[in-house]
Design an enzyme around this catalytic site. Structure first.
Site, PDB file in Angstrom:
ATOM      1  N   LYS A  33     -10.092   1.442  22.363  1.00 35.73           N
ATOM      2  CA  LYS A  33      -9.773   2.516  21.409  1.00 35.73           C
ATOM      3  C   LYS A  33      -9.813   3.874  22.109  1.00 35.73           C
ATOM      4  O   LYS A  33     -10.526   4.033  23.102  1.00 35.73           O
ATOM      5  CB  LYS A  33     -10.833   2.535  20.285  1.00 35.73           C
ATOM      6  CG  LYS A  33     -10.748   1.391  19.298  1.00 35.73           C
ATOM      7  CD  LYS A  33     -11.824   1.547  18.224  1.00 35.73           C
ATOM      8  CE  LYS A  33     -11.782   0.418  17.204  1.00 35.73           C
ATOM      9  NZ  LYS A  33     -10.554   0.365  16.405  1.00 35.73           N
ATOM     10  N   ARG A  69     -10.889 -10.087  12.351  1.00 34.29           N
ATOM     11  CA  ARG A  69     -10.264 -11.279  11.756  1.00 34.29           C
ATOM     12  C   ARG A  69     -10.589 -12.534  12.564  1.00 34.29           C
ATOM     13  O   ARG A  69     -10.660 -13.638  12.016  1.00 34.29           O
ATOM     14  CB  ARG A  69      -8.754 -11.068  11.624  1.00 34.29           C
ATOM     15  CG  ARG A  69      -8.051 -10.836  12.924  1.00 34.29           C
ATOM     16  CD  ARG A  69      -6.686 -10.207  12.747  1.00 34.29           C
ATOM     17  NE  ARG A  69      -6.748  -8.773  12.461  1.00 34.29           N
ATOM     18  CZ  ARG A  69      -5.690  -8.001  12.256  1.00 34.29           C
ATOM     19  NH1 ARG A  69      -4.463  -8.507  12.292  1.00 34.29           N
ATOM     20  NH2 ARG A  69      -5.831  -6.726  12.017  1.00 34.29           N
TER      21      ARG A  69
HETATM   22  N1  BES Z   1     -12.801  -1.940  13.125  1.00 31.86           N
HETATM   23  C1  BES Z   1     -11.410  -1.703  13.202  1.00 31.86           C
HETATM   24  C2  BES Z   1     -10.818  -1.131  11.923  1.00 31.86           C
HETATM   25  C3  BES Z   1     -11.284   0.228  11.548  1.00 31.86           C
HETATM   26  C4  BES Z   1     -10.569   1.336  11.936  1.00 31.86           C
HETATM   27  C5  BES Z   1     -12.383   0.399  10.755  1.00 31.86           C
HETATM   28  C6  BES Z   1     -10.982   2.588  11.569  1.00 31.86           C
HETATM   29  C7  BES Z   1     -12.794   1.657  10.388  1.00 31.86           C
HETATM   30  C8  BES Z   1     -12.076   2.749  10.779  1.00 31.86           C
HETATM   31  C9  BES Z   1     -10.670  -2.993  13.505  1.00 31.86           C
HETATM   32  O1  BES Z   1     -11.338  -3.903  14.280  1.00 31.86           O
HETATM   33  C10 BES Z   1      -9.428  -2.590  14.238  1.00 31.86           C
HETATM   34  O2  BES Z   1      -9.571  -2.052  15.301  1.00 31.86           O
HETATM   35  N2  BES Z   1      -8.266  -2.827  13.639  1.00 31.86           N
HETATM   36  C11 BES Z   1      -7.053  -2.438  14.225  1.00 31.86           C
HETATM   37  C12 BES Z   1      -6.062  -3.555  14.014  1.00 31.86           C
HETATM   38  C13 BES Z   1      -4.824  -3.411  14.825  1.00 31.86           C
HETATM   39  C14 BES Z   1      -5.126  -3.616  16.294  1.00 31.86           C
HETATM   40  C15 BES Z   1      -3.826  -4.418  14.355  1.00 31.86           C
HETATM   41  C16 BES Z   1      -6.572  -1.166  13.533  1.00 31.86           C
HETATM   42  O3  BES Z   1      -6.788  -1.018  12.337  1.00 31.86           O
HETATM   43  O4  BES Z   1      -6.048  -0.300  14.214  1.00 31.86           O
HETATM   44 ZN    ZN Z   2     -11.150  -3.501  16.355  1.00 34.96          ZN
END
Ligand code: BES
Ligand code: ZN
Ligand code: ZN
Length: 500
Positions: free
Chosen positions: A280, A354
């Site tokens: 990230k 997931r």
């Molecule tokens: N934990 C994150 C989702 C998240 C994002 C929670 C911001 C709280 C605030 C999750 O694991 C994630 O990174 N999801 C990705 C999915 C994508 C790679 C398809 C996302 O939401 O960007």
């Molecule tokens: Zn994630």
């Protein structure tokens, strides 16, 4: 811990540092010398408007806090929860310790009384326990600023008021409110812990300790057991971190099961989400300590369920990992075999929630759960779709969806149904495995839910995406900034209201 008592005293007789009195729009408050303030419009009764009166005439309390509660026709337990929460947050900023809440026949029903107590307890929570001078005991023992809450204002011993209340029912409502408020704060405390202090192993310790306090069974599956069970999706995420994974299992069994159903609560327990190799951006990454909010909601719900004793068995499953880009981390393109036997191509290691939930859902089904609810901070996309106000709700079964929506409505937690049609499955196609772990750019919350649906299979199931609602970036008048504890009350209500 806040002391809460019910007293059969009149408003005039209560001796508190501050007495909270709801005032309504269009209703003139003539007591406490407030008539002029109402007539001049300074006190209008608007939702969450607060007016502090010092040494008000005719009452033994040193202060009266007029707590605006909106229009009486629109008044609800949810409104009262916020109103009392805002009042408590205002009063504690003035170093008030002993407060009283004025009950009234108009809102003395159990739902209102529970909501008032919850509002006070929730309003008392602060996320600053690591500031020097504040208590650093266990997570569930944050220092309450408010020492005493007294509910008074009428003769509660007579079951003669308009709502037909008896003292026993009021006491029960206070007790329920306390249990729910404390469970939600317990969840908030866990979510607030930074990831260096709350690793998967530490989260398991916290669950174990809670379980022994409230007579729940607790098992924690370790890596070796996960390997034996074939939890390849969960293990793939865990392998990038030096912190070992844990699958927390908390079991509540009623003394006499009156139900054929067995509710399974599955919560995402990523103690920190760096994204893994699909790392990230650093901006805002510190917030990813809240990626275990779904798991913490389940642990908090079990804490309340253990005390409220619903008539059906409830088991919580919390897969806990730290998503790190270590040298053993899984790579984009890796293919893992989930416990269910399905193969998954890991396109993006940041879609880790997931993956761990897939195996936890399969495990929950094999453990005999007949109905499932999961809660997870799963996608940023759910915040794009619904903002910070509504939890995204997905279901593979209309009956189960309605149960959860009804529980949410009763508890004043906003949840909004989003689609889960089979056509979306195409988004998850992989040329190399049964499924890819991400869809395309669009409909991110839906494709994430679609992925989970493959693992819920034919078990009635609801998925709650709480990524947009589990953390408040700014404090609200009735709730501090930080973890919200969303989901806890709905899940408890789902269990305690359960009818086959
Ligand atoms: N934990 C994150 C989702 C998240 C994002 C929670 C911001 C709280 C605030 C999750 O694991 C994630 O990174 N999801 C990705 C999915 C994508 C790679 C398809 C996302 O939401 O960007
Ligand atoms: Zn994630
Ligand atoms: Zn995540």
């Amino acid at each position: 811990m806040m002391q809460i008592t019910i007293e059969s005293k009149t408003l005039e007789q209560i001796e508190a540092d501050a007495l909270i009195v709801p005032v309504f729009e269009g209703r003139r408050e003539g007591r406490f010398g407030a008539a002029d303030l109402c007539d001049s419009g300074e006190v209008a009764g608007k939702s969450q408007e607060l007016t502090l009166l010092h040494h008000p005439p005719g009452v033994a309390s040193r202060r009266v806090l007029l707590a605006g509660a909106g229009k009486l026709e629109k008044f609800s337990p949810a409104e009262l929860r916020k109103s009392v929460g805002a009042a408590v947050r205002h009063l504690k900023s003035k170093s008030v310790k002993r407060i009283a809440f004025a009950t009234d026949p108009d809102y003395a029903t159990p739902d209102y009384v529970s909501a008032a107590v919850e509002g006070a307890i929730l309003g008392d929570f602060e996320p600053d326990r690591y500031k020097t001078g504040n208590d650093k005991k266990s997570v569930d023992e944050f220092v309450a600023a408010i020492a005493d809450l007294t509910l008074a204002g009428q003769d509660h011993t007579k079951p003669t008021d308009s709502a037909g209340q008896s003292l026993g029912r009021l006491e029960e409502a206070v007790s329920r409110g306390r249990i729910l408020g404390e469970a939600q704060n317990f969840t908030r405390g866990l979510v607030n812990e930074p990831a260096n202090r709350l690793t998967p192993a530490k989260l398991a310790d916290a669950a174990r300790q809670m379980a022994s306090e409230y007579q729940l069974d607790c098992d924690v599956l370790e890596r070796a057991q996960m390997e034996e069970l074939g939890m390849g999706a969960l293990l793939g995420v865990a392998q990038g971190s030096a912190e070992p994974p844990a699958l927390i299992v908390l079991r509540y069994k009623p003394a006499k099961a009156e139900s054929a159903a067995h509710l399974g609560l599955v919560g995402k327990g990523v103690t920190f989400d760096t994204g893994g190799i699909s790392i990230k951006p650093s901006e805002g990454m510190e917030k990813m300590k809240y990626d275990m909010a779904g798991g913490a909601a389940m642990i908090g719900a079990m804490r309340a369920i253990a005390q409220l004793k619903p008539s059906l068995p409830v088991t919580a499953f919390i897969p806990c990992v730290e998503n790190m880009p270590g040298s053993r981390a899984q790579r984009p393109g890796d293919i893992v075999v989930a416990m269910s036997g399905k193969t998954i191509e890991v396109i993006n290691t940041d879609a880790e929630g997931r993956l761990i939930l897939a195996d936890a859902l399969t495990y929950a089904r094999r453990q005999g759960c007949t109905h499932l609810v999961d809660a997870a901070t799963l996608t940023a996309a759910v915040g794009v779709a619904l903002g910070h106000l509504n939890v995204g709700l997905f279901a593979n079964d209309d009956g189960m969806r309605d149960r959860v929506l009804q529980a949410a409505r009763a508890e004043g937690e906003r949840m909004w149904p989003l689609p889960l049609e089979d056509d979306y499955k195409d988004y998850l196609k992989s040329a190399f495995a049964d499924l890819a772990n991400v869809g395309g750019r669009y409909g991110g919350a839906v494709t994430a839910a679609m992925f989970l649906k493959e693992f819920a299979e034919d078990t009635p199931w609801v998925h709650l995406d709480i990524a947009g609602t589990a953390w408040l970036d700014e404090s609200k008048p009735f709730l501090a900034k930080g973890p919200s504890g969303v989901g806890v009350r709905t899940l408890v209500r789902l269990a305690t209201d359960w009818k086959d």
